[in-house]
Design a protein around this motif. Sequence first.
Motif, PDB file in Angstrom:
ATOM      1  N   VAL A  88       0.858  -1.181   0.000  1.00  0.00           N
ATOM      2  CA  VAL A  88       0.000   0.000   0.000  1.00  0.00           C
ATOM      3  C   VAL A  88       0.897   1.233   0.000  1.00  0.00           C
ATOM      4  O   VAL A  88       1.584   1.519   0.983  1.00  0.00           O
ATOM      5  N   GLY A  89       0.914   1.936  -1.113  1.00  0.00           N
ATOM      6  CA  GLY A  89       1.760   3.110  -1.271  1.00  0.00           C
ATOM      7  C   GLY A  89       2.776   2.873  -2.375  1.00  0.00           C
ATOM      8  O   GLY A  89       3.432   1.830  -2.414  1.00  0.00           O
ATOM      9  N   TYR A  90       2.875   3.837  -3.291  1.00  0.00           N
ATOM     10  CA  TYR A  90       3.800   3.661  -4.412  1.00  0.00           C
ATOM     11  C   TYR A  90       4.642   4.926  -4.612  1.00  0.00           C
ATOM     12  O   TYR A  90       4.829   5.397  -5.707  1.00  0.00           O
ATOM     13  N   GLY A 121      11.146 -11.815  -5.679  1.00  0.00           N
ATOM     14  CA  GLY A 121      10.172 -12.363  -4.744  1.00  0.00           C
ATOM     15  C   GLY A 121      10.149 -13.869  -4.676  1.00  0.00           C
ATOM     16  O   GLY A 121      10.122 -14.455  -3.590  1.00  0.00           O
ATOM     17  N   SER A 122      10.173 -14.520  -5.814  1.00  0.00           N
ATOM     18  CA  SER A 122      10.060 -15.985  -5.831  1.00  0.00           C
ATOM     19  C   SER A 122      11.205 -16.647  -5.094  1.00  0.00           C
ATOM     20  O   SER A 122      11.006 -17.632  -4.375  1.00  0.00           O
ATOM     21  N   GLU A 123      12.411 -16.121  -5.240  1.00  0.00           N
ATOM     22  CA  GLU A 123      13.550 -16.747  -4.564  1.00  0.00           C
ATOM     23  C   GLU A 123      13.565 -16.439  -3.070  1.00  0.00           C
ATOM     24  O   GLU A 123      14.270 -17.113  -2.305  1.00  0.00           O
ATOM     25  N   LEU A 124      12.802 -15.453  -2.666  1.00  0.00           N
ATOM     26  CA  LEU A 124      12.715 -15.099  -1.254  1.00  0.00           C
ATOM     27  C   LEU A 124      11.502 -15.726  -0.583  1.00  0.00           C
ATOM     28  O   LEU A 124      11.270 -15.525   0.604  1.00  0.00           O
ATOM     29  N   GLY A 125      10.696 -16.453  -1.355  1.00  0.00           N
ATOM     30  CA  GLY A 125       9.492 -17.052  -0.801  1.00  0.00           C
ATOM     31  C   GLY A 125       8.375 -16.048  -0.630  1.00  0.00           C
ATOM     32  O   GLY A 125       7.516 -16.205   0.242  1.00  0.00           O
ATOM     33  N   LEU A 126       8.385 -14.998  -1.467  1.00  0.00           N
ATOM     34  CA  LEU A 126       7.384 -13.934  -1.392  1.00  0.00           C
ATOM     35  C   LEU A 126       6.700 -13.781  -2.736  1.00  0.00           C
ATOM     36  O   LEU A 126       7.341 -13.868  -3.784  1.00  0.00           O
ATOM     37  N   GLU A 127       5.393 -13.535  -2.710  1.00  0.00           N
ATOM     38  CA  GLU A 127       4.636 -13.310  -3.932  1.00  0.00           C
ATOM     39  C   GLU A 127       3.865 -12.003  -3.821  1.00  0.00           C
ATOM     40  O   GLU A 127       3.055 -11.821  -2.904  1.00  0.00           O
ATOM     41  N   LEU A 128       4.116 -11.084  -4.723  1.00  0.00           N
ATOM     42  CA  LEU A 128       3.397  -9.823  -4.742  1.00  0.00           C
ATOM     43  C   LEU A 128       2.016 -10.055  -5.336  1.00  0.00           C
ATOM     44  O   LEU A 128       1.888 -10.536  -6.460  1.00  0.00           O
ATOM     45  N   VAL A 129       0.964  -9.717  -4.574  1.00  0.00           N
ATOM     46  CA  VAL A 129      -0.394  -9.980  -5.057  1.00  0.00           C
ATOM     47  C   VAL A 129      -1.170  -8.710  -5.377  1.00  0.00           C
ATOM     48  O   VAL A 129      -2.188  -8.768  -6.073  1.00  0.00           O
ATOM     49  N   PHE A 130      -0.730  -7.549  -4.872  1.00  0.00           N
ATOM     50  CA  PHE A 130      -1.354  -6.304  -5.286  1.00  0.00           C
ATOM     51  C   PHE A 130      -0.496  -5.115  -4.880  1.00  0.00           C
ATOM     52  O   PHE A 130       0.333  -5.188  -3.965  1.00  0.00           O
ATOM     53  N   VAL A 131      -0.722  -4.019  -5.595  1.00  0.00           N
ATOM     54  CA  VAL A 131      -0.137  -2.721  -5.246  1.00  0.00           C
ATOM     55  C   VAL A 131      -1.270  -1.702  -5.311  1.00  0.00           C
ATOM     56  O   VAL A 131      -2.007  -1.653  -6.292  1.00  0.00           O
ATOM     57  N   TRP A 132      -1.405  -0.914  -4.264  1.00  0.00           N
ATOM     58  CA  TRP A 132      -2.413   0.147  -4.245  1.00  0.00           C
ATOM     59  C   TRP A 132      -1.747   1.481  -4.032  1.00  0.00           C
ATOM     60  O   TRP A 132      -0.789   1.599  -3.246  1.00  0.00           O
ATOM     61  N   ASN A 133      -2.218   2.502  -4.722  1.00  0.00           N
ATOM     62  CA  ASN A 133      -1.739   3.858  -4.499  1.00  0.00           C
ATOM     63  C   ASN A 133      -2.927   4.807  -4.593  1.00  0.00           C
ATOM     64  O   ASN A 133      -3.854   4.582  -5.386  1.00  0.00           O
ATOM     65  N   ARG A 134      -2.904   5.859  -3.779  1.00  0.00           N
ATOM     66  CA  ARG A 134      -4.036   6.793  -3.792  1.00  0.00           C
ATOM     67  C   ARG A 134      -4.241   7.382  -5.190  1.00  0.00           C
ATOM     68  O   ARG A 134      -5.358   7.602  -5.629  1.00  0.00           O
ATOM     69  N   ASP A 135      -3.124   7.618  -5.909  1.00  0.00           N
ATOM     70  CA  ASP A 135      -3.186   8.062  -7.299  1.00  0.00           C
ATOM     71  C   ASP A 135      -2.818   6.874  -8.178  1.00  0.00           C
ATOM     72  O   ASP A 135      -1.634   6.591  -8.376  1.00  0.00           O
ATOM     73  N   LEU A 161      -1.734  -6.540 -11.200  1.00  0.00           N
ATOM     74  CA  LEU A 161      -1.360  -6.360  -9.804  1.00  0.00           C
ATOM     75  C   LEU A 161      -1.869  -5.039  -9.233  1.00  0.00           C
ATOM     76  O   LEU A 161      -1.773  -4.809  -8.033  1.00  0.00           O
ATOM     77  N   GLN A 162      -2.392  -4.171 -10.058  1.00  0.00           N
ATOM     78  CA  GLN A 162      -2.882  -2.885  -9.595  1.00  0.00           C
ATOM     79  C   GLN A 162      -4.248  -3.036  -8.940  1.00  0.00           C
ATOM     80  O   GLN A 162      -5.197  -3.511  -9.558  1.00  0.00           O
ATOM     81  N   LEU A 163      -4.321  -2.630  -7.692  1.00  0.00           N
ATOM     82  CA  LEU A 163      -5.581  -2.680  -6.954  1.00  0.00           C
ATOM     83  C   LEU A 163      -6.171  -1.277  -6.950  1.00  0.00           C
ATOM     84  O   LEU A 163      -5.576  -0.340  -6.419  1.00  0.00           O
ATOM     85  N   GLN A 164      -7.321  -1.130  -7.540  1.00  0.00           N
ATOM     86  CA  GLN A 164      -7.924   0.190  -7.663  1.00  0.00           C
ATOM     87  C   GLN A 164      -8.668   0.614  -6.409  1.00  0.00           C
ATOM     88  O   GLN A 164      -8.753   1.799  -6.102  1.00  0.00           O
ATOM     89  N   ASP A 165      -9.204  -0.358  -5.680  1.00  0.00           N
ATOM     90  CA  ASP A 165     -10.023  -0.063  -4.499  1.00  0.00           C
ATOM     91  C   ASP A 165      -9.460  -0.834  -3.314  1.00  0.00           C
ATOM     92  O   ASP A 165      -9.485  -2.070  -3.292  1.00  0.00           O
ATOM     93  N   LEU A 166      -8.926  -0.117  -2.332  1.00  0.00           N
ATOM     94  CA  LEU A 166      -8.290  -0.779  -1.192  1.00  0.00           C
ATOM     95  C   LEU A 166      -9.280  -1.623  -0.403  1.00  0.00           C
ATOM     96  O   LEU A 166      -8.882  -2.611   0.226  1.00  0.00           O
ATOM     97  N   GLU A 205     -10.032  -9.790  -1.963  1.00  0.00           N
ATOM     98  CA  GLU A 205     -10.074 -10.598  -3.184  1.00  0.00           C
ATOM     99  C   GLU A 205      -8.699 -11.107  -3.592  1.00  0.00           C
ATOM    100  O   GLU A 205      -8.602 -12.088  -4.327  1.00  0.00           O
ATOM    101  N   ARG A 206      -7.642 -10.440  -3.120  1.00  0.00           N
ATOM    102  CA  ARG A 206      -6.281 -10.859  -3.469  1.00  0.00           C
ATOM    103  C   ARG A 206      -5.701 -11.842  -2.456  1.00  0.00           C
ATOM    104  O   ARG A 206      -4.604 -12.334  -2.642  1.00  0.00           O
ATOM    105  N   HIS A 207      -6.396 -12.077  -1.358  1.00  0.00           N
ATOM    106  CA  HIS A 207      -5.984 -13.059  -0.327  1.00  0.00           C
ATOM    107  C   HIS A 207      -4.547 -12.840   0.157  1.00  0.00           C
ATOM    108  O   HIS A 207      -3.732 -13.767   0.153  1.00  0.00           O
TER     109      HIS A 207
END
Length: 250
Positions: free
Chosen positions: A12-14, A29-43, A55-60, A65-67
């Motif tokens: 949350v925040g870009y 991310g994959s080699e660190l055991g992390l998966e990016l599932v969304f990015v949200w920004n006010r703009d 990956l862009q989440l329009q509504d926080l 829905e991204r679990h």
Amino acid sequence: MVPGGPLRVGVVGYGRLGQSLVSRLLAQGSELGLELVFVWNRDPGRMAGSVPPALQLQDLTALEERHPDLVVEVAHPNIIHESGVQILRHANLLVGSPSALANQTTEQRLMEASNHWGHTVFVARGALWGSEDIRRLDEAGGLQSLRVTMATHPDGFRLEGSLAAAHSSGPRTVLYEGPVRGLCPLAPRNSNTMAAAALAAPSLGFDGVIGVLVADLRLLPAPLQTWDPPLLTSLLPHCPCCHLDHYVSQ
């Protein structure tokens, strides 16, 4: 989180921090055991061309829905005030703007939501390199006072309220000196290290830790420091003193 699967992370925040974090998550991310599932920004337009559309989440409010397993806030304390409780309903929360916790109502609501939904609040240490020593000294009962001073060029501050119109009266001007709780709402982007110190020393807390904000014309504005996503895996155990877990970089 699926057993054996990657930790599903939402950002949350870009701004600068968010951009660095997202870039590293996409690349490693994959080699660190992390998966990016969304990015949200006010703009949302700020994400165009750099964040994959999927990956862009329009509504926080639709983050469920991204679990996500963990939501990392690197935006502004207002996001924690406005959406922290909602995030905790669906995921663990890493607070990158700990100055938000100077607001006692926000802190209480987060603790209640954490207990109710069984999700954890982590706090970013940021530039507070001595947080472990502060915490150990506080736990041992040996911490009687703590004072944190931040000095930078006036252009490096983003001040609000009564400090917004503050002017330097010379090469070095003390803009604020007092409890960190009073400073956080006036300098929400410039008091996060002080807020982390207050959380590391719960016997003093936001009212006992003293923050000093200094405008120094002799200093150049310091560039924002970026985070290294592997640090997301470095989580301290639960702190029973302040009911918040502390996220600490190594």
